[in-house]
Scaffold this motif. Structure first.
Motif, short mmCIF file in Angstrom:
data_model
loop_
_atom_site.label_atom_id
_atom_site.label_comp_id
_atom_site.label_asym_id
_atom_site.label_seq_id
_atom_site.Cartn_x
_atom_site.Cartn_y
_atom_site.Cartn_z
N GLU A 130 0.83 -1.20 0.00
CA GLU A 130 0.00 0.00 0.00
C GLU A 130 0.87 1.25 0.00
O GLU A 130 0.58 2.23 -0.69
N ARG A 131 1.93 1.22 0.77
CA ARG A 131 2.87 2.35 0.83
C ARG A 131 3.49 2.64 -0.53
O ARG A 131 3.77 3.78 -0.88
N SER A 132 3.70 1.58 -1.34
CA SER A 132 4.34 1.75 -2.64
C SER A 132 3.45 2.48 -3.64
O SER A 132 3.95 3.02 -4.64
N GLY A 133 2.14 2.47 -3.41
CA GLY A 133 1.22 3.10 -4.34
C GLY A 133 0.93 2.27 -5.58
O GLY A 133 0.27 2.76 -6.51
N ASP A 134 1.39 1.04 -5.61
CA ASP A 134 1.20 0.13 -6.75
C ASP A 134 -0.01 -0.75 -6.47
O ASP A 134 0.05 -1.68 -5.66
N ALA A 135 -1.12 -0.47 -7.15
CA ALA A 135 -2.37 -1.19 -6.89
C ALA A 135 -2.24 -2.66 -7.23
O ALA A 135 -2.79 -3.53 -6.53
N GLY A 136 -1.53 -2.99 -8.29
CA GLY A 136 -1.33 -4.39 -8.66
C GLY A 136 -0.52 -5.13 -7.63
O GLY A 136 -0.83 -6.28 -7.29
N LEU A 137 0.52 -4.49 -7.11
CA LEU A 137 1.34 -5.10 -6.07
C LEU A 137 0.51 -5.32 -4.81
O LEU A 137 0.66 -6.35 -4.14
#
Length: 260
Positions: A94-101
């Motif tokens: 979530e922190r990364s901002g990558d929805a797929g991740l």
């Protein structure tokens, strides 16, 4: 049982305590689980996150997700590493901002179990057919398993089915041993004091063996026991279930031959 699982072996077990990995394989295969061990796995990133390096932890999370992408269920002999996947991967993603991740991290978290939860809850097995272990044992419930995964007394329930074993209650069992990953390095004096308190209670039991679910905590406590010249052997509970002699950290020859 025709069940398949993938083993998250953990970097500490792989590099320092391979006997715990072999014991986990021996126990799982004994109850009918077909295992694979993805060679692409390295570290789960827990130490990096604990040390304040979330970007490094996220890179290792991506690698772990890739390694176990096709796994039906992921099983680990370390509740602390399992907790990293189950509890912390979604937050890192979530922190990364990558929805797929984030979707992948949540999916892997939902498929990940510590060894005791997988055996007792998923497979419904408390008696794994362990050989006799005629020794007194006290059990330390490690913090991540106790507080983050809520594994409760699942390891003890399996140990109680081991022929010949004598389980002795550990006073103040739920107190931390003081390891805490990087905490033992950055706060060495406090960590050592906490370890000394824990070992005082261990020795009060008079047990021959100190069992736990995390090799990291056993490494910390085992070092203290060695320095104190205490006649107590640290063993992962999976080693007891597999049949490792209390006087020897190696697997019996038959188990070594059967483990991959």
């Amino acid at each position: 049982m025709g069940t398949r699982a993938s083993l998250l072996i953990t970097c500490l077990v792989d590099t320092m305590y391979p006997g715990v990995g072999r014991a986990s394989v021996a126990v799982l295969e004994r109850v009918g689980v077909t295992l694979d061990v993805p060679m692409e796995q390295t570290c789960c990133g827990q130490m990096h996150q604990n040390g304040g390096h979330p970007d490094d932890a996220t890179r290792l999370m991506r690698r772990t997700i890739d390694a176990f992408r096709d796994a039906e269920v992921v099983v680990s002999p370390s509740p602390s590493c399992a907790a990293q996947v189950v509890e912390h991967y979604p937050h890192l993603a979530e922190r990364s901002g990558d929805a797929g991740l984030l979707r992948e991290a949540r999916a892997l978290a939902a498929r990940t179990r510590d060894l005791s939860t997988y055996l007792v809850e998923d497979l419904g097995v408390e008696d794994v057919g362990a050989p006799a272990f005629p020794h007194s044992v006290t059990y330390h419930p490690t913090c991540h398993g106790l507080r983050l995964l809520g594994i409760g007394d699942r390891p003890q329930r399996m140990l109680r089915n081991v022929p010949g074993i004598e389980l002795r209650e550990l006073p103040q069992a739920t107190s931390c041993c003081g390891f805490g990953g990087t905490f033992a390095v950055t706060n060495a004096d406090v960590s050592t004091a906490m370890m000394d308190d824990k070992l005082k209670h261990v020795r009060q039991t008079g047990a021959e063996v100190l069992a736990a679910a995390d090799s990291s905590c056993l490494m910390h406590l085992g070092g203290g026991l060695s320095r104190q010249r205490a006649p107590v052997r640290p063993l992962h509970y999976a080693e007891i279930l597999a049949g490792v002699p209390a006087s020897d950290g190696r697997l019996p020859k038959a188990l070594r031959a059967g483990a991959r």
